[in-house]
Design an enzyme around this catalytic site. Structure first.
Site, PDB file in Angstrom:
ATOM      1  N   ARG A 196      -2.186  -0.447  -8.813  1.00  0.00           N
ATOM      2  CA  ARG A 196      -3.493   0.206  -8.733  1.00  0.00           C
ATOM      3  C   ARG A 196      -3.450   1.481  -9.554  1.00  0.00           C
ATOM      4  O   ARG A 196      -2.509   2.277  -9.445  1.00  0.00           O
ATOM      5  CB  ARG A 196      -3.844   0.490  -7.283  1.00  0.00           C
ATOM      6  CG  ARG A 196      -4.367  -0.740  -6.524  1.00  0.00           C
ATOM      7  CD  ARG A 196      -5.856  -0.935  -6.779  1.00  0.00           C
ATOM      8  NE  ARG A 196      -6.553   0.264  -6.312  1.00  0.00           N
ATOM      9  CZ  ARG A 196      -6.808   0.499  -5.034  1.00  0.00           C
ATOM     10  NH1 ARG A 196      -6.454  -0.366  -4.089  1.00  0.00           N
ATOM     11  NH2 ARG A 196      -7.427   1.602  -4.679  1.00  0.00           N
ATOM     12  N   ASP A 238       0.820  -1.214   0.000  1.00  0.00           N
ATOM     13  CA  ASP A 238       0.000   0.000   0.000  1.00  0.00           C
ATOM     14  C   ASP A 238       0.856   1.267   0.000  1.00  0.00           C
ATOM     15  O   ASP A 238       2.084   1.218  -0.130  1.00  0.00           O
ATOM     16  CB  ASP A 238      -0.952  -0.049   1.194  1.00  0.00           C
ATOM     17  CG  ASP A 238      -2.341   0.460   0.867  1.00  0.00           C
ATOM     18  OD1 ASP A 238      -2.460   1.368   0.019  1.00  0.00           O
ATOM     19  OD2 ASP A 238      -3.321  -0.043   1.453  1.00  0.00           O
ATOM     20  N   ASP A 274      -9.527   3.879  -4.075  1.00  0.00           N
ATOM     21  CA  ASP A 274     -10.234   2.669  -3.644  1.00  0.00           C
ATOM     22  C   ASP A 274     -11.668   2.626  -4.160  1.00  0.00           C
ATOM     23  O   ASP A 274     -12.393   3.627  -4.149  1.00  0.00           O
ATOM     24  CB  ASP A 274     -10.286   2.606  -2.112  1.00  0.00           C
ATOM     25  CG  ASP A 274      -8.911   2.392  -1.499  1.00  0.00           C
ATOM     26  OD1 ASP A 274      -7.950   2.175  -2.245  1.00  0.00           O
ATOM     27  OD2 ASP A 274      -8.820   2.453  -0.256  1.00  0.00           O
TER      28      ASP A 274
END
Length: 416
Positions: A117, A61, A121
């Site tokens: 990513r 992350d 989110d």
């Protein structure tokens, strides 16, 4: 010790004994997003620990990164440190970068990560806008969170071609089964993530999975597109704007409203196409052969495009969807997949033939063997220079595999 009394290696061994991989989470920051210790500056030590534990997958992350962002090189170096550390362990660990699309990872992450990513989110909504997800394009300095399916898909469309085998745009985990969307919306979500070649990561509690949820996650014909070895994401060929909102059509509080057509080449000469209807009511959608083979038509050469003059079989990739009754039998344990059987197409088992066992035969080999669980149901053909059309439900999708017959007849139009 209270959480894992037998230790992490023992837990990993149990997971591996079930034929599953063991995933781990950390952050390229001082802390993780939940404020546990992160791995920034401790990459070598943590990577060795992960390898010792038997980790197969690392989600890495971006929380508490101490300002180490703002340029591609700064972010590249921060995430490369863990990439190098993982490679040095000698254990194959899939490396999933989760830096939310900051600093355009699709331009530099291919050499250090297996996925990245590309957005903030996701949350369990088809198209509801949220102030915490302020951007509508991939060029964004604050990707945020609470991003809807359509928000992420529209941001991803221009950069899907940046993915390649072994290195993929990650559109975030699947929300299928979390109760915030309709069945058609979940089918659209699952289908478009698969066609985008995003990792398909279940984001629901499998212990409470409903039959309809299992039947979406188990659609082998859609998964086979995601796992196609050619590894080419689909291209959005056209997108129409949202129609004017009025009392007769405005059936939803939130709707992006647009419709779009997507196409992509598959291994062996097949193609996949998708009609996506983001509007508030069922819509007839059509695409020409020039739309389907847009990249061949627009090469800039005068060479003929033989695909335009061929006849194509059209296979509906949702027509074989597992019934709720069959899915429920699996959930409650009243159905068993025979050993060493790839699918139920030619089996006497009570299991539906839509199931597919990829541990026995790969998706690519299954498609080559014309396994009906992977091809879907043939519903029509498109003749040379023809047009394919389908009625697509509100917030729904129609997905088809096209396979050439190699014919040369002339037919102006075929409707599904």
């Amino acid at each position: 010790m209270t959480k894992f009394p037998s230790g992490i290696p023992s837990l990993a061994s149990q997971i591996h004994s079930m034929g599953l991989g063991f995933g781990m989470y950390s952050s390229a920051g001082k802390y993780t997003c939940a404020q546990y210790a992160g791995s920034l500056g401790m990459e070598k030590q943590d990577a060795q620990t992960f390898a010792y534990w038997g980790v197969d997958y690392l989600k890495y992350d971006n929380c508490y990164n101490e300002g180490q962002e703002g340029t591609a090189l700064i972010s590249y170096n921060r995430y490369k440190a863990m990439s190098d550390a993982l490679n040095a362990t000698g254990r194959p660990i899939l490396y999933s970068m989760c830096q939310w699309g900051q600093d355009n990872p699709w331009d530099w992450a291919q050499t250090i990560a297996n996925s990245w990513r590309m957005s903030g989110d996701i949350y369990d909504s088809f198209d509801r806008p949220d102030a915490r997800c302020p951007c509508t394009t991939y060029e964004c300095s604050l990707q945020g969170f609470h991003c809807s399916v359509m928000n992420i898909l529209n941001k991803a469309a221009p950069i899907l071609n940046k993915g390649q085998p072994g290195a993929w745009n990650d559109l975030d985990a699947l929300e299928v089964g979390n109760s915030g969307m309709t069945d058609d919306e979940y089918k659209t979500h699952f289908s478009m993530w698969a066609l985008a070649r995003s990792p398909l990561i279940m984001g629901t509690d499998i212990t409470t999975m409903t039959p309809s949820t299992l039947s979406i996650y188990s659609n082998a014909a859609i998964i086979a597109i995601n796992q196609d070895p050619l590894g080419l994401p689909v291209t959005r060929v056209w997108q129409t704007p949202s129609p004017p909102r009025n009392a007769s059509t405005d059936t939803a509080t939130y709707t992006a409203g647009e419709t779009s057509f997507w196409t992509g080449q598959l291994n062996g000469g097949d193609y996949v196409i998708a009609f996506l209807n983001g509007g508030p009511m069922s819509t007839m959608m059509s695409a020409s052969m020039q739309n389907i083979f847009i990249d061949l038509v627009t090469t800039g050469s005068n060479a003929p495009v033989p695909q335009l003059m061929q006849t194509w079989d059209v296979y509906d990739l949702w027509a074989n969807r597992m019934s709720d009754g069959s899915a429920n039998a699996i959930i409650i344990g009243n159905a068993t997949l025979p050993t060493n059987v790839t699918s139920m197409a030619n089996s006497t088992s009570a299991m539906p033939f839509q199931t597919y066992n990829a541990t026995v035969m790969s998706y690519a080999d299954g498609v080559a063997a014309n396994d009906t669980a992977l091809l879907g149901v043939k519903i029509t053909t498109i003749g040379p220079m023809g047009t394919v059309s389908a009625v697509v439900p509100r917030h729904g999708v129609a997905v088809y595999r096209l396979r050439s017959q190699g014919g040369a007849g002339m037919r102006k139009r075929d409707e599904l």
